[in-house]
Motif scaffolding. Structure first.
Motif, mmCIF file in Angstrom:
data_model
loop_
_atom_site.group_PDB
_atom_site.id
_atom_site.type_symbol
_atom_site.label_atom_id
_atom_site.label_comp_id
_atom_site.label_asym_id
_atom_site.label_seq_id
_atom_site.Cartn_x
_atom_site.Cartn_y
_atom_site.Cartn_z
ATOM 1 N N ILE A 197 6.145 3.291 0.262
ATOM 2 C CA ILE A 197 5.028 2.979 1.148
ATOM 3 C C ILE A 197 3.744 2.943 0.330
ATOM 4 O O ILE A 197 3.466 3.864 -0.441
ATOM 5 C CB ILE A 197 4.916 4.010 2.286
ATOM 6 C CG1 ILE A 197 6.193 3.953 3.130
ATOM 7 C CG2 ILE A 197 3.685 3.748 3.138
ATOM 8 C CD1 ILE A 197 6.309 5.029 4.162
ATOM 9 N N VAL A 198 2.980 1.875 0.493
ATOM 10 C CA VAL A 198 1.692 1.731 -0.173
ATOM 11 C C VAL A 198 0.616 2.064 0.860
ATOM 12 O O VAL A 198 0.635 1.533 1.969
ATOM 13 C CB VAL A 198 1.495 0.302 -0.720
ATOM 14 C CG1 VAL A 198 0.112 0.128 -1.303
ATOM 15 C CG2 VAL A 198 2.565 -0.025 -1.747
ATOM 16 N N ALA A 199 -0.294 2.965 0.491
ATOM 17 C CA ALA A 199 -1.345 3.397 1.417
ATOM 18 C C ALA A 199 -2.715 3.101 0.826
ATOM 19 O O ALA A 199 -3.013 3.498 -0.298
ATOM 20 C CB ALA A 199 -1.207 4.883 1.694
ATOM 21 N N PHE A 200 -3.533 2.372 1.582
ATOM 22 C CA PHE A 200 -4.908 2.090 1.197
ATOM 23 C C PHE A 200 -5.791 3.074 1.959
ATOM 24 O O PHE A 200 -5.890 2.991 3.186
ATOM 25 C CB PHE A 200 -5.292 0.650 1.550
ATOM 26 C CG PHE A 200 -4.517 -0.380 0.787
ATOM 27 C CD1 PHE A 200 -4.919 -0.774 -0.475
ATOM 28 C CD2 PHE A 200 -3.372 -0.962 1.331
ATOM 29 C CE1 PHE A 200 -4.207 -1.729 -1.189
ATOM 30 C CE2 PHE A 200 -2.654 -1.912 0.627
ATOM 31 C CZ PHE A 200 -3.068 -2.294 -0.628
ATOM 32 N N PHE A 201 -6.410 4.018 1.236
ATOM 33 C CA PHE A 201 -7.201 5.069 1.861
ATOM 34 C C PHE A 201 -8.682 4.891 1.557
ATOM 35 O O PHE A 201 -9.069 4.706 0.400
ATOM 36 C CB PHE A 201 -6.783 6.447 1.351
ATOM 37 C CG PHE A 201 -5.497 6.970 1.924
ATOM 38 C CD1 PHE A 201 -4.795 6.286 2.895
ATOM 39 C CD2 PHE A 201 -4.991 8.177 1.473
ATOM 40 C CE1 PHE A 201 -3.606 6.783 3.412
ATOM 41 C CE2 PHE A 201 -3.817 8.685 1.984
ATOM 42 C CZ PHE A 201 -3.118 7.993 2.951
ATOM 43 N N CYS A 202 -9.497 5.018 2.597
ATOM 44 C CA CYS A 202 -10.947 5.016 2.477
ATOM 45 C C CYS A 202 -11.382 6.206 1.618
ATOM 46 O O CYS A 202 -10.911 7.330 1.809
ATOM 47 C CB CYS A 202 -11.546 5.118 3.874
ATOM 48 S SG CYS A 202 -13.254 5.650 3.926
ATOM 49 N N ASN A 203 -12.273 5.963 0.688
ATOM 50 C CA ASN A 203 -12.772 7.008 -0.208
ATOM 51 C C ASN A 203 -13.442 8.152 0.543
ATOM 52 O O ASN A 203 -13.300 9.307 0.182
ATOM 53 C CB ASN A 203 -13.761 6.386 -1.194
ATOM 54 C CG ASN A 203 -14.380 7.399 -2.108
ATOM 55 O OD1 ASN A 203 -13.699 8.062 -2.870
ATOM 56 N ND2 ASN A 203 -15.692 7.540 -2.024
ATOM 57 N N TRP A 204 -14.159 7.834 1.605
ATOM 58 C CA TRP A 204 -15.020 8.817 2.256
ATOM 59 C C TRP A 204 -14.298 9.677 3.276
ATOM 60 O O TRP A 204 -14.724 10.818 3.512
ATOM 61 C CB TRP A 204 -16.199 8.105 2.914
ATOM 62 C CG TRP A 204 -16.938 7.299 1.919
ATOM 63 C CD1 TRP A 204 -16.897 5.936 1.779
ATOM 64 C CD2 TRP A 204 -17.790 7.777 0.885
ATOM 65 N NE1 TRP A 204 -17.671 5.547 0.728
ATOM 66 C CE2 TRP A 204 -18.236 6.664 0.156
ATOM 67 C CE3 TRP A 204 -18.212 9.041 0.492
ATOM 68 C CZ2 TRP A 204 -19.088 6.769 -0.929
ATOM 69 C CZ3 TRP A 204 -19.070 9.145 -0.583
ATOM 70 C CH2 TRP A 204 -19.496 8.020 -1.275
#
Length: 140
Positions: free
Chosen positions: A8-15
């Motif tokens: 699973i590839v997860a794109f997470f917001c930095n903040w």
């Protein structure tokens, strides 16, 4: 045959979500190691081509997660992400992917426990769906 373990590839917001992942780690909360986290400044910066590319290169699922609507550090990035994900879920079946393999969540910086729960639930959901078709045959 060994038990299927999804990628699973997860794109997470930095903040928000990336900070929640950090909190989950420092709190020693466990979540599946098969989630590969990509840190982005804002979910509004996640281009749909990145998600399609992840699927085409063998990801069994993709998670996009950021700040709650109204709390975006870039004013409206999460609204932009919500529109893009909604449209992408309609297009994914044309590429041969189940739209259930793509998920959008809002996780605040203090939601480390919720992040771990969502990641475990997503991994079990993808396990039920089975391996991605791109691993089994050529998609395009």
């Amino acid at each position: 045959m060994s038990e299927f373990e999804p990628t699973i590839v997860a794109f997470f917001c930095n903040w928000c979500t990336y900070t929640a992942a950090d909190l989950a780690g420092t709190s020693r909360l466990s979540y599946p190691p098969n989630v590969k986290i990509i840190r982005v400044m804002c979910t509004g910066m996640v281009d749909p081509q990145y998600i399609i590319k992840a699927f085409l290169e063998g990801a069994d699922g993709v998670l996009v997660s950021g700040c709650h609507p109204g709390d975006c550090h870039y004013i409206n990035g999460n609204y932009k992400a919500r529109r893009r994900i909604k449209l992408l879920k309609e297009v994914l079946p044309q590429f041969g992917f189940d739209s259930k393999r793509l998920r959008l969540t809002w996780i605040g910086a203090s939601d480390g426990i919720r992040l771990a729960e969502i990641m475990r639930a997503l991994v079990s959901q993808i396990k039920e769906l089975g391996p991605s078709q791109s691993k089994l045959s050529m998609v395009i």
